[in-house]
Design a protein around this motif. Structure first.
Motif, PDB file in Angstrom:
ATOM      1  N   GLY A   1       0.775  -1.237   0.000  1.00  0.00           N
ATOM      2  CA  GLY A   1       0.000   0.000   0.000  1.00  0.00           C
ATOM      3  C   GLY A   1       0.803   1.281   0.000  1.00  0.00           C
ATOM      4  N   GLY A   2       2.107   1.189  -0.166  1.00  0.00           N
ATOM      5  CA  GLY A   2       2.943   2.388  -0.208  1.00  0.00           C
ATOM      6  C   GLY A   2       3.163   2.859  -1.634  1.00  0.00           C
ATOM      7  N   ALA A   3       3.699   4.046  -1.768  1.00  0.00           N
ATOM      8  CA  ALA A   3       3.973   4.619  -3.089  1.00  0.00           C
ATOM      9  C   ALA A   3       5.199   3.976  -3.739  1.00  0.00           C
ATOM     10  CB  ALA A   3       4.170   6.127  -2.982  1.00  0.00           C
ATOM     11  N   THR A   4       6.109   3.422  -2.905  1.00  0.00           N
ATOM     12  CA  THR A   4       7.306   2.752  -3.420  1.00  0.00           C
ATOM     13  C   THR A   4       7.456   1.409  -2.709  1.00  0.00           C
ATOM     14  OG1 THR A   4       8.858   3.616  -1.773  1.00  0.00           O
ATOM     15  CG2 THR A   4       8.433   5.006  -3.709  1.00  0.00           C
TER      16      THR A   4
ATOM     17  N   GLU B   1       8.161   1.430   1.289  1.00  0.00           N
ATOM     18  CA  GLU B   1       7.237   1.972   2.279  1.00  0.00           C
ATOM     19  C   GLU B   1       5.899   1.250   2.172  1.00  0.00           C
ATOM     20  OE1 GLU B   1       6.870   6.126   1.175  1.00  0.00           O
ATOM     21  OE2 GLU B   1       5.098   5.700  -0.018  1.00  0.00           O
ATOM     22  N   GLY B   2       5.148   1.257   3.244  1.00  0.00           N
ATOM     23  CA  GLY B   2       3.830   0.648   3.204  1.00  0.00           C
ATOM     24  C   GLY B   2       3.428   0.009   4.516  1.00  0.00           C
ATOM     25  N   ARG B   3       2.270  -0.562   4.505  1.00  0.00           N
ATOM     26  CA  ARG B   3       1.714  -1.283   5.656  1.00  0.00           C
ATOM     27  C   ARG B   3       2.495  -2.576   5.843  1.00  0.00           C
ATOM     28  NH1 ARG B   3      -2.584  -1.358   3.468  1.00  0.00           N
ATOM     29  NH2 ARG B   3      -2.439  -3.336   2.377  1.00  0.00           N
ATOM     30  N   VAL B   4       2.810  -2.921   7.086  1.00  0.00           N
ATOM     31  CA  VAL B   4       3.581  -4.117   7.388  1.00  0.00           C
ATOM     32  C   VAL B   4       2.651  -5.322   7.383  1.00  0.00           C
ATOM     33  CG1 VAL B   4       5.081  -5.279   9.046  1.00  0.00           C
ATOM     34  CG2 VAL B   4       5.194  -2.784   8.786  1.00  0.00           C
TER      35      VAL B   4
END
Length: 111
Positions: free
Chosen positions: A33-36, A39-42
Motif C-alpha cells: 500500500g505504499g507509493a514505493t 514503504e507501506g503497511r507491514v
C-alpha cells in the motif's frame, strides 16, 4: 532461521523442545500500500500461511527498524500509517527495542 515460534503452539512437539523457542519457522515480511517498494503497511506470514497485518497501535520507529532490517534495509527513516489491511491481524502491540533480528523476537500480544 532468525525467527522463532514457541513449541507450545504444536502439542505434538514438546518432547523435541528443550526450551519454548527451539522449533524455528520462517516468517516473511512485506510492505503493502505504499507509493514505493520501501514503504507501506507491514504484513507478515509464518511459513506458507496466510498473509496478515501488524496492528499499528503503538508501532514506533524501533519496530520499523526491525522490519526494515528484515527486508534488507539498514534502518527505517520514518514510520507512518498506511491504512487498514485485508485479512487477519497477526501481530498486535509489537514492542521492539530496535536491535532484534525479527519481529518475532520483539514483545507482542502474540499470534
Amino acid at each position: 532461521w532468525p525467527s522463532t515460534l514457541s513449541c507450545r503452539e504444536f502439542p505434538d512437539l514438546p518432547n523435541r523442545c528443550s526450551s519454548p523457542y527451539d522449533e524455528r519457522v520462517p516468517m516473511d515480511v512485506r510492505l503493502a500500500g505504499g507509493a514505493t517498494a520501501s514503504e507501506g503497511r507491514v504484513e507478515v506470514r509464518l511459513g506458507n500461511g496466510e498473509w496478515g497485518t501488524v496492528c499499528d497501535d503503538n508501532f514506533g520507529i524501533n519496530d520499523a527498524h526491525v522490519v526494515c532490517r528484515q527486508l534488507g534495509y539498514d534502518i527505517a527513516l520514518s514510520h507512518g500509517n498506511f491504512g487498514e489491511g485485508n485479512g487477519s491481524i497477526w501481530l498486535n502491540n509489537v514492542a521492539c527495542d530496535g536491535d532484534e533480528a525479527s519481529l518475532l523476537d520483539c514483545g507482542s500480544d502474540g499470534w
